[in-house]
Design a protein around this motif. Structure first.
Motif, PDB file in Angstrom:
ATOM      1  N   SER A   1      52.169  43.087  40.665  1.00 39.69           N
ATOM      2  CA  SER A   1      53.027  43.602  41.731  1.00 39.69           C
ATOM      3  C   SER A   1      52.986  45.120  41.844  1.00 39.69           C
ATOM      4  N   ASP A   2      52.594  45.790  40.750  1.00 34.94           N
ATOM      5  CA  ASP A   2      52.627  47.259  40.760  1.00 34.94           C
ATOM      6  C   ASP A   2      51.289  47.908  40.420  1.00 34.94           C
ATOM      7  N   GLY A   3      50.202  47.121  40.468  1.00 37.11           N
ATOM      8  CA  GLY A   3      48.891  47.689  40.167  1.00 37.11           C
ATOM      9  C   GLY A   3      48.648  47.948  38.703  1.00 37.11           C
ATOM     10  N   SER A   4      49.408  47.289  37.830  1.00 41.22           N
ATOM     11  CA  SER A   4      49.307  47.559  36.397  1.00 41.22           C
ATOM     12  C   SER A   4      48.404  46.586  35.644  1.00 41.22           C
ATOM     13  N   HIS A   5      47.763  45.678  36.342  1.00 39.17           N
ATOM     14  CA  HIS A   5      46.833  44.777  35.656  1.00 39.17           C
ATOM     15  C   HIS A   5      45.749  45.651  35.009  1.00 39.17           C
ATOM     16  N   PRO A   6      45.334  45.340  33.784  1.00 42.46           N
ATOM     17  CA  PRO A   6      44.333  46.182  33.098  1.00 42.46           C
ATOM     18  C   PRO A   6      43.074  46.459  33.917  1.00 42.46           C
ATOM     19  N   VAL A   7      42.648  45.496  34.723  1.00 39.92           N
ATOM     20  CA  VAL A   7      41.471  45.722  35.566  1.00 39.92           C
ATOM     21  C   VAL A   7      41.774  46.784  36.619  1.00 39.92           C
ATOM     22  N   GLN A   8      42.927  46.699  37.257  1.00 34.75           N
ATOM     23  CA  GLN A   8      43.291  47.688  38.275  1.00 34.75           C
ATOM     24  C   GLN A   8      43.424  49.082  37.671  1.00 34.75           C
ATOM     25  N   VAL A   9      44.018  49.149  36.493  1.00 36.73           N
ATOM     26  CA  VAL A   9      44.183  50.439  35.815  1.00 36.73           C
ATOM     27  C   VAL A   9      42.816  51.039  35.497  1.00 36.73           C
ATOM     28  N   ALA A  10      41.934  50.240  34.915  1.00 32.38           N
ATOM     29  CA  ALA A  10      40.596  50.729  34.555  1.00 32.38           C
ATOM     30  C   ALA A  10      39.813  51.155  35.798  1.00 32.38           C
ATOM     31  N   TRP A  11      39.949  50.410  36.879  1.00 33.06           N
ATOM     32  CA  TRP A  11      39.252  50.762  38.126  1.00 33.06           C
ATOM     33  C   TRP A  11      39.676  52.155  38.595  1.00 33.06           C
ATOM     34  N   ARG A  12      40.994  52.412  38.531  1.00 33.09           N
ATOM     35  CA  ARG A  12      41.497  53.732  38.945  1.00 33.09           C
ATOM     36  C   ARG A  12      41.044  54.817  37.978  1.00 33.09           C
ATOM     37  N   GLU A  13      41.199  54.562  36.698  1.00 33.15           N
ATOM     38  CA  GLU A  13      40.863  55.581  35.697  1.00 33.15           C
ATOM     39  C   GLU A  13      39.400  56.002  35.757  1.00 33.15           C
ATOM     40  N   LEU A  14      38.528  55.058  36.061  1.00 29.36           N
ATOM     41  CA  LEU A  14      37.092  55.348  36.088  1.00 29.36           C
ATOM     42  C   LEU A  14      36.557  55.583  37.501  1.00 29.36           C
ATOM     43  N   ASN A  15      37.460  55.651  38.485  1.00 26.70           N
ATOM     44  CA  ASN A  15      37.045  55.894  39.873  1.00 26.70           C
ATOM     45  C   ASN A  15      35.884  54.995  40.282  1.00 26.70           C
ATOM     46  N   VAL A  16      36.061  53.695  40.072  1.00 24.53           N
ATOM     47  CA  VAL A  16      34.990  52.740  40.331  1.00 24.53           C
ATOM     48  C   VAL A  16      34.614  52.694  41.806  1.00 24.53           C
ATOM     49  N   ALA A  17      35.602  52.628  42.672  1.00 29.35           N
ATOM     50  CA  ALA A  17      35.313  52.415  44.097  1.00 29.35           C
ATOM     51  C   ALA A  17      34.603  53.603  44.721  1.00 29.35           C
ATOM     52  N   GLN A  18      33.632  53.291  45.548  1.00 28.50           N
ATOM     53  CA  GLN A  18      33.017  54.319  46.380  1.00 28.50           C
ATOM     54  C   GLN A  18      33.502  54.062  47.796  1.00 28.50           C
ATOM     55  N   CYS A  19      32.897  53.147  48.530  1.00 28.45           N
ATOM     56  CA  CYS A  19      33.455  52.838  49.850  1.00 28.45           C
ATOM     57  C   CYS A  19      34.680  51.939  49.700  1.00 28.45           C
ATOM     58  N   GLY A  20      34.682  51.110  48.641  1.00 27.85           N
ATOM     59  CA  GLY A  20      35.839  50.286  48.328  1.00 27.85           C
ATOM     60  C   GLY A  20      35.864  48.904  48.956  1.00 27.85           C
ATOM     61  N   TYR A  21      34.974  48.607  49.884  1.00 29.84           N
ATOM     62  CA  TYR A  21      35.057  47.340  50.619  1.00 29.84           C
ATOM     63  C   TYR A  21      34.997  46.124  49.707  1.00 29.84           C
ATOM     64  N   CYS A  22      34.121  46.134  48.731  1.00 25.61           N
ATOM     65  CA  CYS A  22      33.929  44.967  47.865  1.00 25.61           C
ATOM     66  C   CYS A  22      34.899  44.925  46.699  1.00 25.61           C
ATOM     67  N   GLN A  23      35.656  45.962  46.500  1.00 22.32           N
ATOM     68  CA  GLN A  23      36.369  46.135  45.240  1.00 22.32           C
ATOM     69  C   GLN A  23      37.453  45.105  44.964  1.00 22.32           C
ATOM     70  N   SER A  24      38.133  44.582  45.964  1.00 18.83           N
ATOM     71  CA  SER A  24      39.141  43.562  45.652  1.00 18.83           C
ATOM     72  C   SER A  24      38.467  42.318  45.094  1.00 18.83           C
ATOM     73  N   GLY A  25      37.349  41.919  45.665  1.00 21.87           N
ATOM     74  CA  GLY A  25      36.609  40.778  45.131  1.00 21.87           C
ATOM     75  C   GLY A  25      36.056  41.060  43.754  1.00 21.87           C
ATOM     76  N   GLN A  26      35.575  42.289  43.547  1.00 26.41           N
ATOM     77  CA  GLN A  26      35.058  42.672  42.231  1.00 26.41           C
ATOM     78  C   GLN A  26      36.175  42.586  41.185  1.00 26.41           C
ATOM     79  N   MET A  27      37.343  43.114  41.521  1.00 24.83           N
ATOM     80  CA  MET A  27      38.458  43.095  40.569  1.00 24.83           C
ATOM     81  C   MET A  27      38.948  41.681  40.286  1.00 24.83           C
ATOM     82  N   MET A  28      38.977  40.841  41.295  1.00 30.85           N
ATOM     83  CA  MET A  28      39.411  39.457  41.082  1.00 30.85           C
ATOM     84  C   MET A  28      38.414  38.720  40.194  1.00 30.85           C
ATOM     85  N   GLN A  29      37.126  38.968  40.405  1.00 31.01           N
ATOM     86  CA  GLN A  29      36.107  38.350  39.552  1.00 31.01           C
ATOM     87  C   GLN A  29      36.235  38.863  38.111  1.00 31.01           C
ATOM     88  N   ALA A  30      36.434  40.174  37.967  1.00 33.59           N
ATOM     89  CA  ALA A  30      36.583  40.776  36.641  1.00 33.59           C
ATOM     90  C   ALA A  30      37.821  40.238  35.926  1.00 33.59           C
TER      91      ALA A  30
END
Length: 151
Positions: free
Chosen positions: A77-106
């Protein structure tokens, strides 16, 4: 049809062949799940159905009847899932379009394999395409989310 989406009971009375993706986006306004290819080839539409990664672009509503569906909006609910946190910390997204699917798969990968190897990550994440090529950052974020600081 009755289903649960992100913990909330929902009812759908439309076409049972309609893809789950359109119900989520058009009827529930959950636009974090993206339309990519429409053929389960890119992973932009990936959600969890009863905890299993599912391509919502080809999953008919009939399959979701009685199921628990989790979208990126419901991962935490607050973006605190470890995958979401790591994505932010490492600036994974570039354009970001695929990232929700990537995070759900991860997230699904880590739920099943808490300390995945590079080979585990490559095997599972190969179902998701990133046109920007952020694969090294995706792998590093999955490692970080798993607690393996090989990132």
């Amino acid at each position: 049809m009755d289903l649960t989406v992100n913990g909330e009971a929902r009812t759908f009375g439309g076409d049972p062949d309609m893809p789950l993706l359109w119900y989520l986006r058009d009827e529930l306004g959950l636009t974090g799940t993206k339309f990519g290819c429409g053929a389960a080839l890119c992973g932009a539409c990936l959600v969890h159905v009863d905890g299993v990664p599912s391509f919502s672009c080809i999953t008919p509503m009939a399959v979701a009847d009685g199921a628990e569906v989790t979208t990126i909006e419901g991962l935490s609910s607050d973006g605190s899932h470890p995958v979401q946190v790591a994505w932010r910390e490492l600036n994974v997204a570039q354009c970001g379009y695929c990232q929700s699917g990537q995070m759900m798969q991860a997230a699904a990968l880590l739920a099943e394999t808490p300390e995945p190897t590079d080979e585990d990550i490559d095997a599972v994440m190969s179902q998701n395409i990133c046109r920007c090529g952020t694969y090294p950052r995706i792998r590093a974020a999955i490692k970080r989310a798993s607690g393996q600081e090989d990132a």
